[in-house]
Write a protein that holds these residues in place. Structure first.
Motif, PDB file in Angstrom:
ATOM      1  N   ALA A 107       1.005   4.104  -2.940  1.00 57.24           N
ATOM      2  CA  ALA A 107       0.660   5.491  -2.598  1.00 57.24           C
ATOM      3  C   ALA A 107       1.800   6.426  -2.970  1.00 57.24           C
ATOM      4  N   GLU A 132      -3.206   6.523   1.022  1.00 54.83           N
ATOM      5  CA  GLU A 132      -3.570   5.104   0.974  1.00 54.83           C
ATOM      6  C   GLU A 132      -5.063   4.898   0.778  1.00 54.83           C
ATOM      7  N   MET A 187       0.825  -1.191   0.000  1.00 58.90           N
ATOM      8  CA  MET A 187       0.000   0.000   0.000  1.00 58.90           C
ATOM      9  C   MET A 187       0.869   1.256   0.000  1.00 58.90           C
TER      10      MET A 187
END
Length: 326
Positions: free
Chosen positions: A16, A23, A12
């Motif tokens: 991002a 996120e 994640m």
């Protein structure tokens, strides 16, 4: 998709960082891909994240003749109508990529169309928004998130503002975002090309009921401050008035309570507009060919009278026919 197709598990935090978003936005993007039947798998654990299902490959681009022509014409016409971003070559490179993956027969036929195509109007000089700004604002509109933006006004003043965006609107070659400025409790319509930076803020808001974003933009343009404020009474339908005075120029509403007895008949509407100059308005009123009364400004009466005098003089002028006897 490009990141996931490169293989392996993408965390994640990595996604991002690479995409330049938070996120929460990454999770939304993954949801969009799943809605499009792209098999994105969620891997739990310390080194978990997202990956494509094993063996999945993006299908080749498959377009019918009509679809391919529609896409290429859109890429060609977009920059000429203001529906483009600040990346000047994006439309050209996108069109080239699409033509490379099309079947040779179709690519050749579409190339012939594009080579033969000519435009009657020259390309306009439109203020194009930054791609990142456009995507951030669109995402905030969809998810009802507040924005922090850096904005440069028409006179060059720079400011940082908070905006609750209601919608994106393309009008006359320009992009606009309409929304509320919570600090002052008023609606605002801003040109997207004047926004130099935009980022989402925590929280959410509920868009108000009322006119849709396009109508809000047209109303805001009609109310923009100019040198003259013009008020008219016109005996016509809204449709007749709109043929010469569109919603981006004039506000049309029911006439409240006319004081003059002869104006108290059915069919009179109040028209309000703002203009930097008045010389264009008399010919427009003449072309409406409907009864009207000028409430303000007085300068407009003189211009209408002068136009009427010029038309009368021209109508009475008789040019002798040439003598063809010799």
């Amino acid at each position: 998709m490009e990141l996931l197709q490169s293989g392996g598990i993408r965390t994640m935090a990595e996604l991002a960082h690479r995409l330049g978003v938070d996120e929460r936005t990454v999770r939304r993007y993954v949801g969009h891909l799943i809605d499009l039947d792209v098999p994105v798998e969620s891997v739990r654990g310390r080194h978990g994240g997202y990956r494509l299902a094993p063996g999945y490959r993006m299908p080749p681009l498959m377009l019918s003749d009509d679809e391919a022509l529609a896409v290429l014409l859109g890429l060609v016409a977009g920059p000429r109508t203001g529906l483009a971003t600040t990346s000047d070559t994006a439309s050209e490179t996108a069109a080239a990529k699409i033509r490379r993956v099309l079947p040779e027969r179709l690519a050749r036929r579409l190339g012939t169309v594009l080579e033969a195509l000519a435009f009657t109007a020259p390309p306009g000089e439109f203020g194009a928004p930054q791609t990142g700004v456009l995507l951030t604002v669109a995402d905030a509109v969809r998810h009802h998130q507040p924005l922090s933006i850096r904005y440069t006004s028409a006179d060059g003043r720079r400011s940082e503002r908070t905006l609750h965006p209601y919608g994106l609107v393309a009008h006359s070659g320009r992009w606009y975002v309409t929304g509320a400025a919570p600090g002052i409790g008023e609606d605002r319509t801003l040109r997207l090309d004047r926004i130099t930076d935009a980022r989402t803020l925590p929280g959410s808001f509920e868009p108000p009921a009322g006119p849709d974003p396009a109508q809000r933009v047209l109303s805001a343009l009609a109310k923009a401050p100019y040198r003259y404020e013009v008020t008219l009474r016109i005996q016509a339908t809204v449709e007749q008035i709109r043929t010469r005075l569109p919603a981006s120029i004039a506000i049309v509403e029911e006439f409240p309570s006319p004081a003059d007895a002869d104006l108290n008949s059915e069919g009179w509407l109040r028209v309000e507009l703002r203009a930097e100059r008045l010389d264009w308005l008399p010919p427009v009123l003449a072309s409406l060919d409907r009864p009207f009364v000028i409430e303000r400004p007085d300068e407009l009466r003189g211009l209408v009278t002068a136009l009427a005098d010029r038309l009368t003089t021209s109508a009475r002028r008789v040019r002798p026919l040439p003598d063809r006897s010799s």
